[in-house]
Design a protein around this motif. Structure first.
Motif, PDB file in Angstrom:
ATOM      1  N   ALA A  50      62.151  10.998  66.363  1.00 23.02           N
ATOM      2  CA  ALA A  50      62.142  11.009  67.880  1.00 23.02           C
ATOM      3  C   ALA A  50      63.390  11.375  68.446  1.00 23.02           C
ATOM      4  O   ALA A  50      63.937  12.050  69.453  1.00 23.02           O
ATOM      5  CB  ALA A  50      61.341   9.785  68.415  1.00 23.02           C
ATOM      6  N   SER A  87      57.302  13.508  67.962  1.00 20.95           N
ATOM      7  CA  SER A  87      57.459  14.830  69.087  1.00 20.95           C
ATOM      8  C   SER A  87      56.620  15.945  68.805  1.00 20.95           C
ATOM      9  O   SER A  87      55.852  16.165  67.645  1.00 20.95           O
ATOM     10  CB  SER A  87      58.869  15.119  69.320  1.00 20.95           C
ATOM     11  OG  SER A  87      59.419  16.190  68.056  1.00 20.95           O
ATOM     12  N   SER A  95      64.758  14.756  67.919  1.00 20.28           N
ATOM     13  CA  SER A  95      64.000  15.601  68.682  1.00 20.28           C
ATOM     14  C   SER A  95      64.467  15.632  70.246  1.00 20.28           C
ATOM     15  O   SER A  95      64.508  16.680  70.677  1.00 20.28           O
ATOM     16  CB  SER A  95      62.435  15.208  68.898  1.00 20.28           C
ATOM     17  OG  SER A  95      61.746  15.289  67.626  1.00 20.28           O
ATOM     18  N   CYS A  96      65.000  14.493  70.695  1.00 23.37           N
ATOM     19  CA  CYS A  96      65.492  14.425  72.119  1.00 23.37           C
ATOM     20  C   CYS A  96      66.701  14.741  72.230  1.00 23.37           C
ATOM     21  O   CYS A  96      67.057  15.036  73.412  1.00 23.37           O
ATOM     22  CB  CYS A  96      65.362  13.043  72.450  1.00 23.37           C
ATOM     23  SG  CYS A  96      63.739  12.429  72.758  1.00 23.37           S
TER      24      CYS A  96
END
Length: 986
Positions: free
Chosen positions: A292, A344, A295-296
């Protein structure tokens, strides 16, 4: 000083001889007195006084070490002064950093230093920030070497504030990390009876908040976490993994990049090798957090896509295990892939594209049902991840391109002979149906066909029930398909099977059709199809021959009840259901009662107690969620039906005679039984009803010869009284009830009916704390000494304390006060105990039975506090010959053995004797309860039990040969625990 007659500076002057004494102990006592005054009077000080005192105390920091603790207390008082001049806070801290070697002080004095720093950080933040990195360095010196957990909690909070409030760390980032990370992982066990209440978890969370508070620590923390993940201690692994998960909320690609290969290697190794479910779960959580985080992170045009390379590593190390013939690492690999994929939409798309085709291929390659089940369960995990992201455009969804093979695999699983594979297939089908736009119209047709086949023709009930639940989940998503295809087919099957009599198979199929019609009624449009079908079946049951028993009615009512519960959340469905079902049930019941009154042979099944009891929850569930306006509209029809015989609102209302359930005469006995349906309706509404109805119910409950009707009328009366607004009308109707009950209890043919009414009215009033409840309870206590009514009155205490399923519960808007059981216990148990001691030998059992019922329903923490005064009476109850008393007392004692071992161990000799004696009772339930208590005895202190070990083991050998399997099972468990008593490591 507080009164203003002295100033602090005058006090300093008066203490001059002490403060200037050459003996450090005398100086210390003088400063101690001054500091104690300041701690009480710091809010009264003037700015000039504070200035002089600060200069004095700073100077004293250079004094003898015996004086320093009192000086620090004075500075703590001054640090709380609001009139502290600018610059003094910095001056004090510089003096402490320079003059005091903090870690050589006692714990309390070190805590005082932390308090001074905390106070200044709270009120003089900008001044301290002016010190720059010197403040950080000074605090590092103060904290370095701290060991006491009380001080560490404060020190960790200071470090976190330094970071979060953006104090300058300068070149001391690594030093600040080292001075805190040396405690990681926390290894602290609080001493027994610790008065400070500090737990290991408090320190763990406090330290973790420091370590993850800034990305500046990443280059030092991540290697430490990787090292501790390799530890042999499970606690160290868990702490490291949880800290890594917390880091991912703060860090970005830049901080993680260098350590990703090592982190992935450690996580993969733990999941593949660990035997601990906790460690595995934390590894998967950490992997999810890592994915995550990557992904961000926002990518710039010249940076590497770390997420892509990280997922490539995950796929490379896990994907091939999905193809291994022995399937050893299949599940660990699947869990890792699913943890990463769930982070995600992007990770889900990437991993699903790679893994799902492989799983479909493996499903085809493996012919064994067990292997196929494993593969399908993994596929199900990835399908469930798709649910998380909702509707996805067609060109973005990896699954849409695999629609045909996925559906083929799921449909094949549902036709497999293996029940376990079928169950996984049904779960997968439910998930596919929830993915918007995934199933095509032809696929939906096949879905309904497969579900119908499993519901109607699958021999195993697990698959059939699972298919019903799946239909209920999918029906609101595709109401047209289910109402157009499934509901008509179920209706046809029901009609065709109605013609069959006696055969077990059709009855089973009929039951499944009824259950399926209820399960699928999860959408308003479907409810409008299923409810008429269920009611039509009920009409046919009524018209059938006498060979059809009440079980047919019960089956339909169970399905109708489920539909009612499913309709409660939707106002439109709720009102449709109510105005369709309630009049129909009333009409069928009224018709059956009139046919009974006119001696016609049809419809008797509807008048059986079992059938009427099944209709009660249907009408109740159909009425509880009505709006006040609709409830009033319905009351205006139903109440006149029972009071005046107004049948015009009923469907098919041409009846052979008038409906008068409250009139006398044996001919109307069948009509009077329908008061159960009136109770279900009026007791489910918050609205009050007419006084006339209350009077009719009261009269019927006292005079009716039929126990079922009298009890129902009493319950209905009690349900209405409980919700009746306080005032003159309520007082009048209660006085009327008392006037009817009291003579009836004394003599006459209806004593039992009067007792039943007393019990229900008492319960209604006890629940709402009505003043009359104590008078009625006293009346009930008096009946315990009655030879005829005593046993029933004793059982009535269970009714008073237990929850009622049909009336007098919060679901039907009853007035139920908090802690009514505790209040009843406090008011009445002393009276029960007193009555027991004064009663004759022939009625003592009634008091014991009543007491055991009260104690059985009392919250256990309350019971434990009262145990010392009641235990002797409970032990006496075990000697009672009444089986109900024995069983109730045993079930009361079992949890007390676990929750109050110290008190119970005082009576261990009596307990052992009683339990072993009752283990040979002729009643199976008593034998089981006694053996469970003998088992629970092993929770008492071992030293207390050891003298009885041999005796108990010998005695428990006999029930091992009991003729009942459940008794043998409890005997094995109890005897095993007694064998282990006193063994090492227990």
């Amino acid at each position: 000083v507080k009164d203003g007659s002295w100033t602090v500076l005058q006090l300093v002057e008066a203490l001059g001889s002490c403060l200037e004494n050459t003996d450090p102990r005398t100086r210390g006592r003088g400063i101690q007195l001054l500091s104690q005054v300041l701690l009480q009077c710091y809010s009264l000080l003037q700015e000039k006084e504070v200035l002089h005192l600060v200069l004095f105390y700073e100077n004293r920091l250079q004094d003898h070490h015996l004086v320093i603790p009192s000086v620090l207390q004075g500075l703590r008082a001054l640090s709380m002064c609001e009139v502290l001049a600018p610059g003094l806070a910095v001056s004090v801290l510089k003096a402490i950093f320079q003059e005091v070697h903090v870690q050589s002080l006692l714990q309390l004095d070190r805590h005082t230093v932390y308090s001074i720093i905390t106070n200044f950080m709270g009120t003089r933040e900008e001044e301290l920030k002016g010190l720059g990195a010197d403040f950080t360095f000074g605090f590092i010196q103060v904290m370095d070497g701290e060991k006491d957990p009380r001080n560490l909690l404060v020190a960790f909070q200071i470090v976190r504030d330094l970071i979060v409030k953006n104090y300058a760390l300068g070149p001391f980032v690594e030093e600040l990390f080292e001075v805190t990370s040396c405690y990681f992982p926390i290894d602290f066990t609080p001493p027994p009876n610790d008065p400070h209440g500090i737990q290991r978890e408090d320190l763990i969370l406090s330290l973790r908040a420091v370590l993850v508070s800034t990305p500046l620590f990443a280059e030092f923390l991540l290697p430490l976490l990787i090292e501790k993940m390799d530890s042999d201690l499970q606690s160290a692994k868990l702490d490291s993994l949880q800290t890594l998960t917390a880091c991912c909320a703060i860090y970005g690609q830049k901080e993680l990049q260098e350590f990703l290969p090592s982190l992935w290697s450690s996580l993969r190794r733990e999941v593949f090798q660990t035997a601990s479910e906790k460690v595995e779960a934390e590894c998967l959580t950490a992997l999810h957090a890592l994915s995550a985080c990557l992904s961000c992170s926002v990518l710039s045009s010249d940076t590497e896509d770390l997420l892509d390379s990280f997922l490539s590593s995950v796929l490379q190390d896990c994907r091939h295990h999905l193809c291994e013939p022995d399937m050893k690492l299949v599940w660990p690999s699947a869990k890792l892939l699913q943890a990463a994929a769930g982070a995600s939409l992007r990770t889900c798309h990437r991993i699903t594209c790679s893994v799902v085709p492989l799983l479909l291929e493996q499903y085809t390659k493996h012919p064994q049902s067990s292997q196929r089940r494993t593969i399908l369960e993994m596929l199900l995990g990835f399908l469930e991840l798709q649910q998380k992201w909702g509707h996805v455009e067609e060109d973005e969804s990896a699954l849409l391109s695999l629609r045909a093979p996925v559906c083929s695999v799921v449909f094949s699983a549902m036709t497999d002979p293996s029940v376990q594979l079928q169950l996984v297939g049904i779960r997968a089908l439910t998930v596919l149906g929830s993915l918007q736009g995934f199933l095509s119209p032809p696929d939906l047709e096949l879905v309904v066909d497969h579900l119908l086949r499993l519901i109607l023709h699958e021999e195993d009930s697990q698959s059939s029930e699972a298919a019903m639940e799946a239909a209920g989940s999918l029906a609101p998503l595709y109401p047209q398909v289910f109402s157009g295809k499934m509901v008509p087919r179920l209706g046809e099957e029901l009609r065709s099977e109605r013609e069959e009599e006696g055969s077990r198979a059709p009855r089973c199929l009929q039951q499944r059709c009824l259950q399926a019609l209820a399960a699928v009624s999860t959408h308003t449009s479907i409810v409008r199809e299923t409810v008429p079908a269920l009611l039509q079946h009920l009409r046919q049951v009524q018209k059938g021959s006498e060979a059809r028993n009440a079980q047919d009615v019960v089956s339909v009512c169970q399905s109708l009840h489920r539909v009612a519960l499913q309709c409660q959340q939707d106002a439109e469905s709720c009102w449709y259901y109510h105005q369709t079902v309630v009049p129909c049930l009333l009409a069928l019941a009224v018709q059956a009662a009139m046919q009974e009154s006119t001696h016609l042979p049809l419809g008797k099944a509807l008048l059986e107690e079992e059938a009427l009891a099944a209709m009660v929850p249907v009408i109740s569930a159909a009425s509880t969620h009505l709006s006040p306006e609709l409830a009033a509209q319905s009351v205006s029809h139903v109440v006149p039906l029972f009071l005046d015989g107004e049948v015009s609102f009923l469907p098919q209302n041409s009846f052979p005679c008038s409906f008068r359930p409250f009139e006398g005469g044996e001919r109307l006995e069948a009509q009077r039984r329908l008061v159960a349906l009136l109770m279900a309706f009026v007791c489910s509404l918050p609205r009050n009803v007419s006084q006339r109805l209350l009077r009719e119910l009261l009269a019927l409950s006292c005079s009716c010869n039929c126990p079922f009707t009298a009890t129902t009328a009493a319950k209905c009366f009690a349900g209405l009284v409980n919700k009746h607004p306080a005032g003159q009308q309520l007082d009048e109707i209660l006085q009327l009830a008392v006037n009817r009950m009291e003579p009836g209890l004394v003599e006459g043919p209806h004593r039992t009916q009067a007792l039943t009414l007393l019990l229900w009215v008492t319960k209604a009033l006890v629940l709402r704390y009505h003043p009359l409840s104590s008078h009625l309870t006293d009346k009930l206590l008096g009946l315990l000494g009655d030879a005829e009514l005593g046993p029933a009155a004793a059982d009535g205490f269970s009714l008073l304390m237990a929850d009622s399923p049909d009336v007098l519960h919060k679901g039907c808007h009853a007035d139920v006060r908090l802690m009514f059981r505790q209040r009843f216990f406090t008011d009445n148990v002393p009276k029960l105990v007193q009555g027991f001691h004064g009663a004759g030998p022939d009625v003592k059992a009634n008091y014991l039975k009543g007491l055991s019922h009260v104690l059985n329903h009392l919250p256990k923490p309350v019971l434990v506090t009262e145990l010392p005064t009641l235990l002797s009476l409970l032990l006496e109850a075990l000697s009672c010959s009444d089986r109900v008393v024995q069983l109730s007392t045993l079930s009361c004692l079992q949890p007390l053995l676990l929750e109050a071992p110290q008190i119970m161990s005082l009576h261990v000799d009596t307990l052992v004797s009683k339990f072993l004696s009752l283990a040979s009772s002729p009643t199976m339930a008593v034998r089981i309860a006694a053996l469970r208590c003998a088992h629970a005895l092993t929770s008492l202190p071992t030293a207390v039990l050891l003298p009885y070990k041999a005796r108990v083991i010998r005695a428990l050998a006999k029930p091992l040969d009991d003729k009942k399997r459940l008794v043998r099972k409890e005997a094995v468990a109890a005897r095993g625990e007694w064998f282990l008593l006193g063994s090492p490591g227990r």
